[in-house]
Design a protein around this motif. Structure first.
Motif, PDB file in Angstrom:
ATOM      1  N   ARG A 294       0.821  -0.743  -0.344  1.00 43.06           N
ATOM      2  CA  ARG A 294      -0.121  -0.229   0.058  1.00 43.06           C
ATOM      3  C   ARG A 294       0.993   1.405  -0.181  1.00 43.06           C
ATOM      4  O   ARG A 294       0.587   1.810  -0.793  1.00 43.06           O
ATOM      5  CB  ARG A 294      -0.931   0.266   1.588  1.00 43.06           C
ATOM      6  CG  ARG A 294      -2.274  -0.836   1.643  1.00 43.06           C
ATOM      7  CD  ARG A 294      -2.959  -0.470   1.992  1.00 43.06           C
ATOM      8  NE  ARG A 294      -3.334   0.966   2.162  1.00 43.06           N
ATOM      9  CZ  ARG A 294      -4.371   1.619   1.485  1.00 43.06           C
ATOM     10  NH1 ARG A 294      -5.566   0.529   0.504  1.00 43.06           N
ATOM     11  NH2 ARG A 294      -4.091   2.415   0.939  1.00 43.06           N
ATOM     12  N   ALA A 295       1.927   1.267   0.662  1.00 41.78           N
ATOM     13  CA  ALA A 295       2.584   2.498   0.983  1.00 41.78           C
ATOM     14  C   ALA A 295       3.581   2.732   0.337  1.00 41.78           C
ATOM     15  O   ALA A 295       3.457   4.243  -0.642  1.00 41.78           O
ATOM     16  CB  ALA A 295       3.290   2.383   2.682  1.00 41.78           C
ATOM     17  N   ALA A 296       4.072   1.868  -0.279  1.00 44.73           N
ATOM     18  CA  ALA A 296       5.164   2.490  -1.843  1.00 44.73           C
ATOM     19  C   ALA A 296       4.248   2.470  -3.545  1.00 44.73           C
ATOM     20  O   ALA A 296       4.953   2.836  -4.266  1.00 44.73           O
ATOM     21  CB  ALA A 296       5.996   1.289  -1.752  1.00 44.73           C
ATOM     22  N   GLY A 297       2.588   1.817  -3.593  1.00 49.90           N
ATOM     23  CA  GLY A 297       1.920   1.627  -4.431  1.00 49.90           C
ATOM     24  C   GLY A 297       2.795   0.985  -5.892  1.00 49.90           C
ATOM     25  O   GLY A 297       3.230   1.087  -6.620  1.00 49.90           O
TER      26      GLY A 297
ATOM     27  N   LEU B 164       3.983   9.090  -5.528  1.00 51.66           N
ATOM     28  CA  LEU B 164       5.236   8.671  -4.504  1.00 51.66           C
ATOM     29  C   LEU B 164       3.807   8.251  -2.502  1.00 51.66           C
ATOM     30  O   LEU B 164       4.326   8.227  -2.242  1.00 51.66           O
ATOM     31  CB  LEU B 164       6.630   8.682  -3.894  1.00 51.66           C
ATOM     32  CG  LEU B 164       7.938   7.861  -5.277  1.00 51.66           C
ATOM     33  CD1 LEU B 164       8.882   8.320  -4.753  1.00 51.66           C
ATOM     34  CD2 LEU B 164       7.329   6.349  -4.027  1.00 51.66           C
TER      35      LEU B 164
ATOM     36  N   GLN C 149      -3.956   5.326  -6.011  1.00 50.10           N
ATOM     37  CA  GLN C 149      -4.797   4.370  -4.981  1.00 50.10           C
ATOM     38  C   GLN C 149      -5.312   5.909  -3.959  1.00 50.10           C
ATOM     39  O   GLN C 149      -6.326   5.407  -3.705  1.00 50.10           O
ATOM     40  CB  GLN C 149      -3.472   3.473  -4.500  1.00 50.10           C
ATOM     41  CG  GLN C 149      -3.899   2.260  -5.152  1.00 50.10           C
ATOM     42  CD  GLN C 149      -1.970   2.361  -6.260  1.00 50.10           C
ATOM     43  OE1 GLN C 149      -2.049   3.586  -6.446  1.00 50.10           O
ATOM     44  NE2 GLN C 149      -1.989   1.492  -6.990  1.00 50.10           N
TER      45      GLN C 149
ATOM     46  N   ALA D 296       4.814   7.192   5.428  1.00 51.64           N
ATOM     47  CA  ALA D 296       5.627   6.288   4.276  1.00 51.64           C
ATOM     48  C   ALA D 296       5.362   6.990   3.290  1.00 51.64           C
ATOM     49  O   ALA D 296       6.537   7.522   2.668  1.00 51.64           O
ATOM     50  CB  ALA D 296       5.314   4.842   4.625  1.00 51.64           C
ATOM     51  N   ASP D 297       4.039   7.385   3.097  1.00 51.43           N
ATOM     52  CA  ASP D 297       3.783   7.792   1.609  1.00 51.43           C
ATOM     53  C   ASP D 297       4.664   8.970   1.710  1.00 51.43           C
ATOM     54  O   ASP D 297       5.233   9.662   0.733  1.00 51.43           O
ATOM     55  CB  ASP D 297       2.312   7.724   0.977  1.00 51.43           C
ATOM     56  CG  ASP D 297       1.997   6.298   1.100  1.00 51.43           C
ATOM     57  OD1 ASP D 297       2.359   5.628   0.874  1.00 51.43           O
ATOM     58  OD2 ASP D 297       0.499   6.449   0.420  1.00 51.43           O
TER      59      ASP D 297
ATOM     60  N   PHE E  95       7.893   8.928   1.174  1.00 54.51           N
ATOM     61  CA  PHE E  95       9.146   8.457  -0.025  1.00 54.51           C
ATOM     62  C   PHE E  95       9.019   9.908  -0.661  1.00 54.51           C
ATOM     63  O   PHE E  95      10.315   9.994  -1.760  1.00 54.51           O
ATOM     64  CB  PHE E  95       8.225   7.484  -0.250  1.00 54.51           C
ATOM     65  CG  PHE E  95       7.943   6.122  -0.165  1.00 54.51           C
ATOM     66  CD1 PHE E  95       9.573   5.371  -0.620  1.00 54.51           C
ATOM     67  CD2 PHE E  95       7.891   5.282   0.862  1.00 54.51           C
ATOM     68  CE1 PHE E  95       9.997   4.222   0.679  1.00 54.51           C
ATOM     69  CE2 PHE E  95       7.844   4.028   0.964  1.00 54.51           C
ATOM     70  CZ  PHE E  95       8.900   2.911   0.302  1.00 54.51           C
TER      71      PHE E  95
END
Lengths: 518, 518
Positions: free
Chosen positions: A31-34, B449, B454, B485-486, B489
């Motif tokens: 999810r976080a990094a897609g 990122l 999503q 986290a996103d 990133f």
């Protein structure tokens, strides 16, 4: 800031040379990094790094949301124990991808480009899709001969390289290779003992069958151990001057093995790739002199004399620049060599020839003597043209058989006797006639369906060859199998087409088509 | 003789468009047939047939020795329940593989060849490796314009085709498409209500983002339902003349989706493949008239005017022969369009333009009016050159907003309000200067990122554009995210390079570079 770690889980899926990472769809990292399916990811654990392709999983039995699953290949490459914490992030494309794109766009690549691509391939940084892209982009119309040379050099330095002269002693290290495609063509097991008996170093490392019904390693394994550690191999070669071992234990041209995993399902085997594959493996295995067998025939890999000559020149160009002495021999590839197709049957043929049995297959004997003669002529003390006679003397005197027995004993003789599969059926001639065509591909396929090479005693035993005459109902060949299902698969294939073409035979031509000039 | 059957097991692995069969290494079928890893196999069950790639498994938790495991894609394609007995055998190569090999060898393919290849692809008979081989072999230097035409035709007939004129009524069915690569370029959501308000049929089916931070379907979904069954869609178009729906519910050019699954990881998007992909989808979706947006800029897909002209001519050649009226417009692709990048932020921009808010992004407004004007000029009753003025009148009068609200209500208005991500950070100018470069690719990457598409409310909000002047410390853009986290990133990526290039700005040039001629 650091990404969260996930414990490693080994997922027992054999993805065949492709490193695959499995993450659960609900994994917070997905999810976080897609991350997308088929994304390239970088895994880091315990100081090790792995580039892999991501597969998303919905089943916790395969990989739970807080686990990082690795396919067998990925697990082997990373080399870190299950449960160990690992970090995952989106991977940058491998450094050589820009060069790959230039090749796809039709550009010529330089030595450094090919070096970078092959390094990335050997390190497992290319996905199957990228490998396929490289194989297609470098097909026969796309690589010039210097690119083939640079590809070959890059493949050599991608792995280990054996130096026999340092290990065992001075003098040429002679080898022999066939470009393949001819069933039963087991000449290596004859030329190695002949040439070793002559006193030359002939340490042969061979492959197992990939698409054929038997490789030299599979056939030799009927008689002796072939999976030998490097140190044992060196002792054996010091003692007997030769060996017939499986090459997979040494890390020779590993990029080649990875490329083959894509070339095989695509059925692409272009001249450039063939030359790079064969010569990189031979040079890495330490050969200084090589006799190359290029069979030509309507169902061989090379179908015309003009193509054979072109291929020969490409081999010569690259070999010369690698410092490898090459003698390329164009041979008759219109039908299988010898009688047996399959490990046990081919080993039987080889031993009959070595024992000088009157019924031994003459075509196999003649071809082996011809190739061994050319190898012996690499000896500076042998006059040009004398090699064949020297090889024949070694064979007829029994010295070749003695040498073979020494090699078998040194590698480790198998205890169990040769045994063909317990089941069989015969394929017979539908009418009187002469054999005017024998299809290499068809007979190889029938032999594979009968179980060869996995089932050592399975395969096809030919009773007649090109130019022979047969009566209706007379057996053309016998198919051996160990299992009912295999027997039925191969029977169905043989009923669909036996691989034999019968016609009116011209008896005058008989001698010329079955005998082979030396 | 029949091969044994094995019960089907659904293996929860998303192999992304590739059908994979899992068999345990000890499975009797693996042994009997001598299957190799990556072999193509044929599965038959309940009258259904599936071609798939074999993966060998060592873990009974994934697939036991007497089970036949199917990946999610394989399971969906076969359409037979778990536990049902299935038979498996070695698959013959798909019928079109011979044509694929001819293309790999550099030959020109005929209409029938491309038809056969696309049929096999649509039926899932190509492995990832074979798809990659096709994509590389048909790259830009390999397909002539008739091959592109035949590929497009083949892709159209591989799936469903919507006939709006039969469903809804006579008159042109107008559509608009951008070849992509420009973040924030959400003109579809403006041109559809404008053109529909003019009374023309504009039933737009869009994709979700593949590699971009937002597709039109993702952005429209912020406001309304987009996953609509065909029958609902027809009702909506009858009532409102337009729609903004996700195209994935109809089976339009399915071969295209499969090819994209390989083109994307290979980052290959050659002109021939782009033309076939876009035009096949548009014709299958029922368009009779198409305005095509080709942005040009240093970080756009097309980087020079010469390439844009070549691409335009290829689109025109193929469209004409398909009976599709095409008006290709080359536009300014030097920077993102509008301010927002990401579904919620882009939807906000669109609604500001529709509401004629004074602060609405002018570049988005101008570009949408220009494209809508060209579409309106497909109306035989509109004089050439009048389209832009008509479009502007529709927008300024509020009729476009009313039409958009009608479409949103018809599709199903979302209850929840727009909301950007709860976290954010600003990227500021390191020194005084003028904006001389904005990198589309970099900003798209930062937006992705941050969680887009999503996470609907994630993305980038631009405060300044090309030609604007900034002071040191002044924010260039804001990044929104929902998860820590996103945010981290995207912050790392932005610190690595903001995507903005500052320099001495020439104020005289300001007006020309930010405003766009209509």
């Amino acid at each position: 800031m650091t990404t969260p770690t996930l414990p490693i889980r080994r997922v027992g899926i054999d993805t065949w040379r492709e490193s695959v990472v499995f993450l659960h769809r609900e994994c917070p990292v997905v999810r976080a990094a897609g991350f997308q399916a088929l994304a390239k990811v970088k895994v880091q654990a315990n100081g090790q790094t792995l580039i892999a392709v991501l597969n998303v999983v919905d089943d916790e039995a395969i990989c739970a949301p807080r686990e990082l699953g690795l396919s067998e290949e990925a697990f082997r490459r990373l080399g870190v124990a299950p449960g160990h914490p690992a970090r995952i992030e989106q991977a940058e494309p491998p450094p050589s991808i820009a060069a790959l794109h230039r090749k796809i766009a039709g550009e010529r690549l330089e030595r450094d480009d090919l070096r970078a691509i092959v390094q990335d391939i050997a390190a497992g940084r290319y996905s199957k899709i990228e490998l396929a892209a490289f194989v297609v982009a470098t097909n026969q119309f796309e690589l010039d001969r210097d690119e083939v040379l640079h590809l070959t050099e890059a493949m050599i330095v991608s792995g280990q390289r054996i130096d026999w002269q340092r290990e065992v002693g001075a003098g040429p290290v002679v080898d022999k290779h066939c470009i393949g495609g001819i069933p039963g063509n087991r000449t290596s097991m004859l030329v190695v003992p002949i040439v070793a008996a002559h006193g030359m170093l002939c340490p042969k490392t061979s492959s197992r069958a990939i698409t054929s019904p038997a490789g030299t390693a599979d056939t030799m394994e009927v008689l002796a151990e072939v999976e030998l550690p490097m140190e044992r191999l060196k002792e054996i070669v010091r003692a007997t001057h030769g060996c017939l071992a499986w090459g997979g234990t040494a890390d020779l041209s590993p990029a080649d093995d990875i490329l083959i995993s894509v070339e095989r399902p695509l059925a692409i085997d272009s001249p450039g790739q063939m030359v790079a594959s064969i010569l990189s493996k031979k040079v890495a295995a330490g050969a200084t002199h090589l006799v190359l067998d290029i069979p030509v025939g309507p169902t061989a890999k090379v179908r015309s004399m003009a193509s054979a000559q072109r291929l020969k020149r490409l081999f010569e160009y690259v070999a010369t620049r690698l410092g490898l002495e090459l003698d390329a021999v164009i041979t008759d590839g219109r039908q299988p060599i010898g009688r047996g197709i399959g490990p046990v049957l081919e080993a039987r043929d080889v031993m009959q020839v070595l024992a000088n049995e009157p019924g031994a297959p003459q075509d196999l004997r003649q071809k082996a003597l011809r190739l061994a003669g050319r190898m012996i002529e690499f000896d500076p003390d042998v006059r040009g043209g004398d090699g064949y006679r020297i090889a024949r003397d070694i064979l007829e005197s029994g010295r070749a058989l003695a040498q073979m027995n020494a090699i078998i004993d040194a590698q480790g003789r198998r205890a169990e006797p040769l045994a063909v599969g317990r089941l069989h059926f015969d394929v017979t001639a539908p009418a009187d006639g002469g054999v005017v065509g024998v299809d290499n591909l068809r007979l190889a396929r029938i032999a594979r369906l009968s179980g060869a090479p996995q089932v050592r005693g399975a395969g096809v035993d030919l009773f007649v060859k090109l130019g022979d005459t047969v009566r209706a109902g007379q057996p053309l060949y016998r198919v051996h199998a160990q299992f009912e299902a295999d027997l039925e698969f191969s029977r169905r294939m043989a009923l669909d087409g036996s691989g034999y073409t019968l016609g009116r035979v011209d008896t005058a031509a008989h001698e010329n088509t079955t005998g082979e000039a030396s």
